[in-house]
Design a protein around this motif. Structure first.
Motif, PDB file in Angstrom:
ATOM      1  N   ALA A  85       0.848  -1.279   0.031  1.00  0.00           N
ATOM      2  CA  ALA A  85       0.084   0.060  -0.007  1.00  0.00           C
ATOM      3  C   ALA A  85       0.888   1.192  -0.103  1.00  0.00           C
ATOM      4  O   ALA A  85       1.744   1.460   0.767  1.00  0.00           O
ATOM      5  N   LEU A  86       0.747   2.045  -0.962  1.00  0.00           N
ATOM      6  CA  LEU A  86       1.281   3.546  -0.894  1.00  0.00           C
ATOM      7  C   LEU A  86       0.278   4.484  -0.622  1.00  0.00           C
ATOM      8  O   LEU A  86      -0.818   4.629  -1.396  1.00  0.00           O
ATOM      9  N   VAL A  87       0.163   5.193   0.514  1.00  0.00           N
ATOM     10  CA  VAL A  87      -0.505   5.968   0.993  1.00  0.00           C
ATOM     11  C   VAL A  87      -0.105   7.663   0.657  1.00  0.00           C
ATOM     12  O   VAL A  87       1.061   7.890   1.087  1.00  0.00           O
ATOM     13  N   VAL A  88      -0.887   8.333  -0.039  1.00  0.00           N
ATOM     14  CA  VAL A  88      -0.338   9.594  -0.402  1.00  0.00           C
ATOM     15  C   VAL A  88      -1.168  10.919   0.261  1.00  0.00           C
ATOM     16  O   VAL A  88      -2.322  10.688   0.452  1.00  0.00           O
ATOM     17  N   GLY A  89      -0.337  11.515   1.267  1.00  0.00           N
ATOM     18  CA  GLY A  89      -0.949  12.529   2.131  1.00  0.00           C
ATOM     19  C   GLY A  89      -0.854  12.201   3.543  1.00  0.00           C
ATOM     20  O   GLY A  89      -1.588  11.148   3.780  1.00  0.00           O
ATOM     21  N   ALA A  90      -0.232  12.924   4.264  1.00  0.00           N
ATOM     22  CA  ALA A  90      -0.014  12.601   5.682  1.00  0.00           C
ATOM     23  C   ALA A  90      -0.815  13.388   6.978  1.00  0.00           C
ATOM     24  O   ALA A  90      -0.180  14.019   7.696  1.00  0.00           O
ATOM     25  N   GLY A  91      -2.028  13.686   6.391  1.00  0.00           N
ATOM     26  CA  GLY A  91      -2.863  14.548   7.167  1.00  0.00           C
ATOM     27  C   GLY A  91      -3.519  13.566   8.227  1.00  0.00           C
ATOM     28  O   GLY A  91      -3.074  12.471   8.118  1.00  0.00           O
TER      29      GLY A  91
ATOM     30  N   GLY B 232      -0.258  -5.528   9.810  1.00  0.00           N
ATOM     31  CA  GLY B 232       0.863  -6.184   9.128  1.00  0.00           C
ATOM     32  C   GLY B 232       0.900  -5.815   7.574  1.00  0.00           C
ATOM     33  O   GLY B 232       1.647  -6.669   7.086  1.00  0.00           O
ATOM     34  N   ILE B 233       0.535  -4.717   7.138  1.00  0.00           N
ATOM     35  CA  ILE B 233       0.244  -4.442   5.756  1.00  0.00           C
ATOM     36  C   ILE B 233       1.699  -3.505   5.408  1.00  0.00           C
ATOM     37  O   ILE B 233       1.699  -2.454   6.041  1.00  0.00           O
ATOM     38  N   ASP B 234       2.558  -3.934   4.669  1.00  0.00           N
ATOM     39  CA  ASP B 234       3.720  -3.193   4.074  1.00  0.00           C
ATOM     40  C   ASP B 234       3.255  -1.845   3.448  1.00  0.00           C
ATOM     41  O   ASP B 234       2.801  -1.968   2.457  1.00  0.00           O
ATOM     42  N   THR B 235       3.366  -0.874   4.190  1.00  0.00           N
ATOM     43  CA  THR B 235       2.838   0.400   3.641  1.00  0.00           C
ATOM     44  C   THR B 235       3.902   1.515   3.590  1.00  0.00           C
ATOM     45  O   THR B 235       4.652   1.640   4.588  1.00  0.00           O
ATOM     46  N   ARG B 236       3.822   2.522   2.609  1.00  0.00           N
ATOM     47  CA  ARG B 236       4.653   3.619   2.658  1.00  0.00           C
ATOM     48  C   ARG B 236       3.791   4.938   2.607  1.00  0.00           C
ATOM     49  O   ARG B 236       2.504   5.004   2.175  1.00  0.00           O
ATOM     50  N   LEU B 237       4.142   5.978   3.449  1.00  0.00           N
ATOM     51  CA  LEU B 237       3.169   7.185   3.622  1.00  0.00           C
ATOM     52  C   LEU B 237       3.958   8.422   3.208  1.00  0.00           C
ATOM     53  O   LEU B 237       4.985   8.512   3.769  1.00  0.00           O
ATOM     54  N   ILE B 238       3.619   8.718   2.068  1.00  0.00           N
ATOM     55  CA  ILE B 238       4.380  10.096   1.552  1.00  0.00           C
ATOM     56  C   ILE B 238       3.639  11.291   1.679  1.00  0.00           C
ATOM     57  O   ILE B 238       2.312  11.342   1.849  1.00  0.00           O
TER      58      ILE B 238
END
Length: 489
Positions: free
Chosen positions: A4-10, A24-30
């Motif tokens: 999962a690629l999550v865009v937006g860290a509000g 346990g989901i491999d996630t990046r937050l940008i």
């Protein structure tokens, strides 16, 4: 490949990343910004969000940091029109937790850190394409370097000007409300100041003025100040202008001091018609924006994230069929529509300009808020404890889709573990254990007892009733779980 690629860290993106990481989901937050929000912005955390934070494991930090407002009072011309009490909210959290967004983000950043996740700052989504089960995303870093990332899902939590939404070419339908609003984060002092534990609304012939309490003895003041030429934006208000406005509309009796943020804003009411396309999904302001009346925006977005997280996790972990994710859009689209409609109505009522209509409004408010039932309904709507998914494809049986009240549990609430699982409530422990053994990827292994009720209930990981039947409806429950199973034919 990244899951999962999550865009937006509000608050929405942080909530989603935290929940995915918990499961346990491999996630990046940008996020393309250099730092988190530094201003107060969204102020209220409502009861339903706090209940869900209990499942997330971060509730206490928010309760410790926030200020508890116990009601809202509407005034006009020096008299009280009515009061909405929050103590009747059917939740442990029968108050409005007032907390500046900068602190909400700070606490959520600390929470995701406990899972080893950090926000990747000054990283921008430059574009993306979908092919089969993969989203190829191009990320642009602060130094101009570009990176290509392959992910199973791309989730846009990137706000009203969402790059993800634009990339999907989804229409953001709606309109601007038209008026300018003044916002001031200040201190309010003097004998005539509203109580520090209530939201105070002053209805005036020239427009409403609202004061929200903030922790640390501060307050947020907002007021409708009418239309201006969009081609010539207003300059930021001065403290003297805020004082004059408060004197005129609230009748004086208090001083505004120590400003830390003075600005103007406009209200937009817009929403997409669908929340996903392929493996690209929208949540929060990327999907819906509306009037701040009622303080629903951030809460609705965070609940989007919680609704999506357990479904995406179950599919990613091969616990459930991919069709489980098909329920996210219909469920949250209906909620977004309701919140937008309610917030718009509140704004329209508060900003009536016709003197006859204003007088009729004030009489109606005085009459209606004289009934506890009306007060309680208003509080339930604002707190979002009344949200239900009765028309969801995941809801089957009497009361299915309703919130599962936390008081039904004498231990951990459903969904508070590290694996998303449904919880079975039954008086027949032996049959319940046998059903759980047949669906170990979907159900908690030990059924929970539902005293004094001949019912069979399956509660979703986000605390809503999925299936509800009689105590003997084992075949129906099995068919329900079979329809969700990743092993179904």
């Amino acid at each position: 490949m990244l899951q999962a690629l999550v865009v937006g860290a509000g608050p929405v993106g942080l909530t989603l990343a935290a929940e995915l990481a918990r499961y346990g989901i491999d996630t990046r937050l940008i996020d393309k910004s250099q730092q988190p929000t530094q201003t107060s912005k969204a102020l209220v955390v409502w009861a339903r969000t706090l209940e869900l934070m209990d499942r997330m494991g971060c509730k206490q930090a928010f309760l410790d940091a926030g200020l508890r407002a116990h009601g809202a009072t509407l005034r006009s011309g020096g008299s009280v029109l009515g009061h909405a009490r929050f103590d009747a909210i059917a939740s442990t959290y029968n108050f409005a937790l007032m907390l500046p967004q900068r602190d909400t983000e700070r606490l959520l950043i600390e929470h995701i850190g406990s899972f080893g996740i950090a926000v990747e700052r000054q990283v921008e989504l430059a574009g993306f394409t979908q092919a089969g089960d993969t989203v190829e995303a191009t990320l642009r870093h602060a130094d101009g370097r570009e990176e290509t990332v392959s992910a199973s899902w791309l989730i846009g939590c990137d706000g009203a000007h969402s790059t993800v939404r634009h990339g999907l070419d989804l229409s953001f339908e709606g309109e601007a409300q038209g008026d300018d609003w003044l916002l001031a984060d200040i201190r309010v002092e003097g004998d005539g100041a509203p109580p520090g534990d209530e939201i105070a609304t002053y209805l005036h012939r020239d427009g409403p003025l609202v004061i929200f309490p903030i922790p640390g003895g501060r307050a947020r003041l907002i007021a409708d100040i009418g239309k201006s030429d969009p081609a010539q934006p207003r300059s930021d208000p001065t403290l003297a202008e805020v004082q004059a406005l408060a004197d005129h509309r609230a009748g004086g009796g208090f001083r505004v001091t120590d400003p830390v943020w003075l600005t103007h804003f406009r209200i937009n009411e817009r929403k997409v018609s669908r929340y996903s396309q392929g493996r690209v999904v929208l949540a929060g302001d990327a999907a819906h924006i509306h009037s701040p009346a009622g303080g629903q925006g951030m809460n609705t977005g965070m609940q989007d994230a919680i609704n999506l997280a357990w479904k995406l996790a179950m599919v990613a972990r091969d616990q459930a069929a991919s069709t489980l994710l098909d329920s996210y859009g219909p469920e949250r689209n209906a909620v977004g529509e309701m919140v937008l409609r309610n917030a718009g109505r509140l704004t329209d009522i508060a900003t009536l300009s016709n003197p006859v209509a204003q007088a009729a409004r004030n009489l109606a408010i005085r009459f209606m808020l004289g009934f506890h039932a009306v007060q309680d309904k208003m509080a339930a709507t604002m707190s979002e404890v009344g949200i239900a998914y009765s028309d969801s494809p995941l809801s089957q049986g009497l009361d299915a889709g309703m919130r599962w009240a936390p008081e039904h549990d004498d231990g951990l609430p459903p969904g508070s573990g590290t694996i998303p699982l449904f919880v079975l409530y039954t008086d027949d422990a032996e049959s319940g254990a046998a059903l759980a053994a047949r669906f170990p990827l979907l159900l908690e292994p030990a059924p929970r007892r539902l005293p004094d009720h001949d019912r069979l209930i399956l509660v979703r990981p986000d605390g809503y009733v999925g299936f509800s039947g009689s105590g003997a409806a084992w075949d129906d429950a099995e068919r329900y779980l079979s329809s969700l199973s990743a092993d179904r034919a």
